[in-house]
Design a protein around this motif. Structure first.
Motif, mmCIF file in Angstrom:
data_model
loop_
_atom_site.group_PDB
_atom_site.id
_atom_site.type_symbol
_atom_site.label_atom_id
_atom_site.label_comp_id
_atom_site.label_asym_id
_atom_site.label_seq_id
_atom_site.Cartn_x
_atom_site.Cartn_y
_atom_site.Cartn_z
ATOM 1 N N TYR A 308 0.807 -1.269 0.054
ATOM 2 C CA TYR A 308 0.021 -0.155 -0.139
ATOM 3 C C TYR A 308 0.791 1.310 -0.036
ATOM 4 O O TYR A 308 0.313 2.339 -0.132
ATOM 5 C CB TYR A 308 -0.892 -0.092 1.180
ATOM 6 N N LEU A 309 2.034 1.345 0.059
ATOM 7 C CA LEU A 309 3.143 2.204 -0.023
ATOM 8 C C LEU A 309 3.687 2.049 -1.266
ATOM 9 O O LEU A 309 4.728 3.027 -1.507
ATOM 10 C CB LEU A 309 4.045 2.258 1.342
ATOM 11 N N ASN A 310 3.708 1.085 -2.078
ATOM 12 C CA ASN A 310 4.407 0.964 -3.114
ATOM 13 C C ASN A 310 5.771 0.749 -3.332
ATOM 14 O O ASN A 310 6.489 1.469 -3.881
ATOM 15 C CB ASN A 310 3.734 1.938 -4.290
ATOM 16 N N GLY A 311 6.338 0.295 -2.251
ATOM 17 C CA GLY A 311 7.975 0.095 -1.991
ATOM 18 C C GLY A 311 8.194 -0.758 -0.913
ATOM 19 O O GLY A 311 7.608 -1.057 -0.313
ATOM 20 N N SER A 312 9.667 -0.804 -0.903
ATOM 21 C CA SER A 312 10.248 -1.326 0.251
ATOM 22 C C SER A 312 10.569 -0.293 1.445
ATOM 23 O O SER A 312 10.923 1.018 0.999
ATOM 24 C CB SER A 312 11.491 -2.069 -0.069
ATOM 25 N N MET A 313 10.274 -0.917 2.501
ATOM 26 C CA MET A 313 10.635 0.346 3.719
ATOM 27 C C MET A 313 11.535 -0.228 4.511
ATOM 28 O O MET A 313 11.248 -0.987 5.534
ATOM 29 C CB MET A 313 9.205 0.248 4.338
ATOM 30 N N PRO A 314 12.929 0.249 4.398
ATOM 31 C CA PRO A 314 14.065 -0.339 5.110
ATOM 32 C C PRO A 314 14.004 0.497 6.651
ATOM 33 O O PRO A 314 14.988 0.058 7.374
ATOM 34 C CB PRO A 314 15.262 0.164 4.312
ATOM 35 N N MET A 315 13.540 1.645 6.827
ATOM 36 C CA MET A 315 13.562 2.418 7.846
ATOM 37 C C MET A 315 12.765 1.635 9.157
ATOM 38 O O MET A 315 12.005 0.791 8.960
ATOM 39 C CB MET A 315 13.203 3.611 7.890
ATOM 40 N N ILE A 316 13.116 1.882 10.343
ATOM 41 C CA ILE A 316 12.442 1.047 11.699
ATOM 42 C C ILE A 316 11.217 1.797 11.800
ATOM 43 O O ILE A 316 10.449 1.010 11.964
ATOM 44 C CB ILE A 316 13.420 1.622 12.947
ATOM 45 N N ASN A 317 11.056 2.993 11.799
ATOM 46 C CA ASN A 317 9.708 3.687 12.118
ATOM 47 C C ASN A 317 8.863 3.519 10.860
ATOM 48 O O ASN A 317 9.206 3.621 9.709
ATOM 49 C CB ASN A 317 10.078 5.066 12.417
ATOM 50 N N CYS A 318 7.557 3.433 11.042
ATOM 51 C CA CYS A 318 6.524 3.415 10.131
ATOM 52 C C CYS A 318 6.084 4.821 9.869
ATOM 53 O O CYS A 318 6.491 5.354 8.720
ATOM 54 C CB CYS A 318 5.590 2.369 10.509
ATOM 55 N N SER A 319 5.188 5.202 10.584
ATOM 56 C CA SER A 319 4.712 6.485 10.806
ATOM 57 C C SER A 319 5.703 7.528 10.985
ATOM 58 O O SER A 319 6.485 7.384 12.076
ATOM 59 C CB SER A 319 3.380 6.858 11.570
ATOM 60 N N ARG A 320 6.179 8.505 10.312
ATOM 61 C CA ARG A 320 7.109 9.699 10.617
ATOM 62 C C ARG A 320 6.608 10.846 10.357
ATOM 63 O O ARG A 320 5.669 11.369 9.718
ATOM 64 C CB ARG A 320 8.331 9.394 9.886
ATOM 65 N N SER A 321 7.092 11.910 11.156
ATOM 66 C CA SER A 321 6.690 13.133 11.290
ATOM 67 C C SER A 321 6.726 13.836 9.875
ATOM 68 O O SER A 321 8.061 13.536 9.087
ATOM 69 C CB SER A 321 7.081 14.314 12.243
ATOM 70 N N ALA A 322 5.543 14.480 9.183
ATOM 71 C CA ALA A 322 6.106 15.174 8.163
ATOM 72 C C ALA A 322 6.092 16.762 8.172
ATOM 73 O O ALA A 322 6.661 17.415 7.370
ATOM 74 C CB ALA A 322 4.519 15.131 7.191
ATOM 75 N N ILE A 323 5.804 17.303 9.601
ATOM 76 C CA ILE A 323 6.199 18.625 9.819
ATOM 77 C C ILE A 323 7.724 18.882 10.362
ATOM 78 O O ILE A 323 8.331 19.871 9.864
ATOM 79 C CB ILE A 323 5.338 18.964 11.004
ATOM 80 N N THR A 324 8.427 17.815 10.940
ATOM 81 C CA THR A 324 9.522 18.048 11.255
ATOM 82 C C THR A 324 10.680 18.409 10.016
ATOM 83 O O THR A 324 11.401 19.264 9.958
ATOM 84 C CB THR A 324 10.240 16.918 11.864
ATOM 85 N N PRO A 325 10.365 17.661 8.848
ATOM 86 C CA PRO A 325 11.246 17.820 7.590
ATOM 87 C C PRO A 325 10.937 19.376 7.019
ATOM 88 O O PRO A 325 11.905 19.813 6.391
ATOM 89 C CB PRO A 325 10.878 16.840 6.625
ATOM 90 N N LEU A 326 9.672 19.693 7.269
ATOM 91 C CA LEU A 326 9.375 21.076 6.792
ATOM 92 C C LEU A 326 10.179 22.228 7.687
ATOM 93 O O LEU A 326 10.753 23.282 7.259
ATOM 94 C CB LEU A 326 7.932 21.502 6.768
ATOM 95 N N LYS A 327 10.233 22.016 9.043
ATOM 96 C CA LYS A 327 11.174 22.875 9.895
ATOM 97 C C LYS A 327 12.645 22.682 9.436
ATOM 98 O O LYS A 327 13.198 23.764 9.418
ATOM 99 C CB LYS A 327 10.961 22.570 11.346
ATOM 100 N N PHE A 328 13.220 21.619 9.153
ATOM 101 C CA PHE A 328 14.549 21.653 8.786
ATOM 102 C C PHE A 328 14.771 22.257 7.433
ATOM 103 O O PHE A 328 15.525 23.098 7.376
ATOM 104 C CB PHE A 328 14.721 20.226 8.603
ATOM 105 N N TRP A 329 13.855 22.032 6.697
ATOM 106 C CA TRP A 329 13.942 22.889 5.289
ATOM 107 C C TRP A 329 13.715 24.187 5.261
ATOM 108 O O TRP A 329 14.650 25.037 4.716
ATOM 109 C CB TRP A 329 12.661 22.175 4.358
ATOM 110 N N TRP A 330 12.904 24.730 6.111
ATOM 111 C CA TRP A 330 12.838 26.120 6.691
ATOM 112 C C TRP A 330 14.008 26.768 7.137
ATOM 113 O O TRP A 330 14.663 27.550 6.648
ATOM 114 C CB TRP A 330 11.496 26.293 7.423
ATOM 115 N N ILE A 331 14.781 25.971 8.065
ATOM 116 C CA ILE A 331 15.959 26.403 8.677
ATOM 117 C C ILE A 331 17.040 26.675 7.686
ATOM 118 O O ILE A 331 17.799 27.436 7.783
ATOM 119 C CB ILE A 331 16.133 25.578 9.870
ATOM 120 N N ILE A 332 17.187 25.657 6.870
ATOM 121 C CA ILE A 332 18.108 25.401 5.985
ATOM 122 C C ILE A 332 18.014 26.704 4.866
ATOM 123 O O ILE A 332 19.060 27.409 4.496
ATOM 124 C CB ILE A 332 18.138 24.360 4.909
#
Length: 426
Positions: A308-332
């Motif tokens: 249902y995600l159409n790919g392999s998921m190697p990371m440990i976490n399933c659900s992950r924050s979508a807001i935190t990457p936006l903050k990082f991107w903003w800071i950069i």
């Protein structure tokens, strides 16, 4: 009055109001409409509690010296955008691989990938052999480093590795090895907080692969493991397959922008993965971090295919924050390389100044190379509490110690207050 006492009084008041309202013919039962407004009062009291907490935090932040968090945070514009855009009212979830190019419903995977592609080359990773994700914390990054390293070595050798980490490194590495049911060897560190190469050589298990965790700035002393010397030890044992993970929570944030950038460049000091915290140097307002490795390491993980995600998921976490990457991107976008460089070098210059001032006072103090952490003989309890200093103990350096982590919000004027307090003790 304590928070517990206030809460207990609120609970009792609500219970009394409810009881009176239920009495047939009672004053309250007749006066209250169907949608009773009495519940507005607890909300007002809740705001009183929240405001008291906020006042306490704002009073403490300027003199908070003992822990590695950048309290000079500039996310006001981000939150203004979040409110104006309406995104605050949406649940967004980065349940997916940011490098799979398979966007799923309501996520920020493209922004997450841009964040990794900004930082990856700073640590010597090539863009065409790069994989990573924004993590929940430095510990989450270390968890991925140990997990990815373990699975990579098992696939190559069909043996479980032994994890080697110094006894001065962050405690998360010990707990994570236990969590993943991996054998752990704590290698003694010297009085500067650095893994002792001779002790590593004694501890090596010759018939098992080695999962090395290098500390790039130990939690208390700011010690940096000598990767060149440790790699020389490993090179004398070619029979041992090695994976190198760098725990660079704080130092990995600022070193790429200084004269010491080679210390975290895998083209100079080879390593396979690195974990960096986002809430230490970069000015995130909540725990966050980065885990970065190579595509070759990622491709040698267990390929958990998720239809249902159409790919392999190697990371440990399933659900992950979508807001935190936006903050990082903003800071950069709002700081950039030059802004990070200015902050990093100011921190190191201020740390060196503090060490010199302590020397002038004759107060025993130490500052390791490349470090923004000054550790010293522990002062009395009142000073420890006033400046939120972290304690430690090392018999080799006289016993009781404390430290100051010079972050962006720690200025010379504020440090002078601390120095004046120290001088009053002499």
């Amino acid at each position: 009055m304590s928070r517990t006492a206030v809460f207990q009084r609120i609970v009792c008041l609500l219970a009394l109001i409810t009881l009176l309202a239920c009495i047939p013919g009672g004053v309250l039962s007749e006066a209250l409409p169907e949608e009773s407004p009495v519940y507005e009062e607890p909300m007002d009291l809740a705001l009183v509690e929240l405001n008291r907490y906020a006042e306490q935090v704002m009073e403490q932040k300027d003199l908070s010296f003992g822990y590695p968090g950048n309290l000079d945070i500039h996310l006001t514009g981000f939150y203004e955008w979040l409110l104006e855009s309406g995104v605050y009212s949406v649940i967004a979830n980065n349940a997916g691989d940011p490098f799979d190019n398979n966007e799923t419903y309501m996520n920020t995977l493209n922004f997450e990938r841009e964040v990794i592609e900004f930082f990856g080359p700073l640590y010597g990773f090539e863009l065409d052999d790069l994989w990573g994700l924004v993590t929940f914390s430095g510990t989450d990054g270390n968890n991925h480093g140990i997990y990815f390293g373990s699975k990579y070595l098992e696939k190559k050798t069909h043996k479980k590795p032994v994890v080697y980490v110094s006894d001065a490194a962050h405690y998360s590495n010990m707990r994570l090895a236990d969590l993943q049911n991996l054998d752990l060897v704590l290698v003694p560190a010297d009085e500067h907080g650095c893994m002792i190469p001779e002790e590593l050589e004694k501890a090596l298990v010759p018939d098992r692969p080695a999962l090395m965790v290098y500390a790039m700035g130990t939690t208390f002393k700011g010690g940096i493991d000598d990767q060149e010397a440790l790699n020389a030890v490993l090179a004398r044992h070619p029979e041992i397959e090695v994976y190198r993970h760098v725990d660079a929570a704080l130092f990995g944030g600022y070193l790429p922008y200084t004269e010491y950038a080679d210390a975290v460049d895998r083209r100079v000091q080879p390593f396979d993965s690195i974990a960096i915290s986002g809430h230490k140097f970069f000015g995130m307002d909540e725990p966050a971090g980065l885990f970065i490795t190579t595509m070759e390491v990622k491709n040698n993980q267990n390929p958990y295919e998720v239809t249902y995600l159409n790919g392999s998921m190697p990371m440990i976490n399933c659900s992950r924050s979508a807001i935190t990457p936006l903050k990082f991107w903003w800071i950069i976008r709002h700081t950039g390389f030059e802004g990070f460089a200015e902050q990093a070098n100011q921190m190191l210059e201020t740390a060196a100044w503090l060490k010199d001032e302590l020397d002038k006072l004759g107060w025993p103090a130490w500052l390791e190379p490349m470090s923004n952490t000054v550790y010293f003989k522990r002062p009395d309890a009142a000073i420890m509490e006033k400046y939120a200093l972290a304690p430690d103990y090392d018999e080799r350096l006289g016993g009781e110690l404390a430290h100051i982590v010079v972050m962006q919000h720690v200025t010379k004027d504020q440090l002078q207050l601390f120095l004046d307090d120290l001088q009053s003790l002499q």
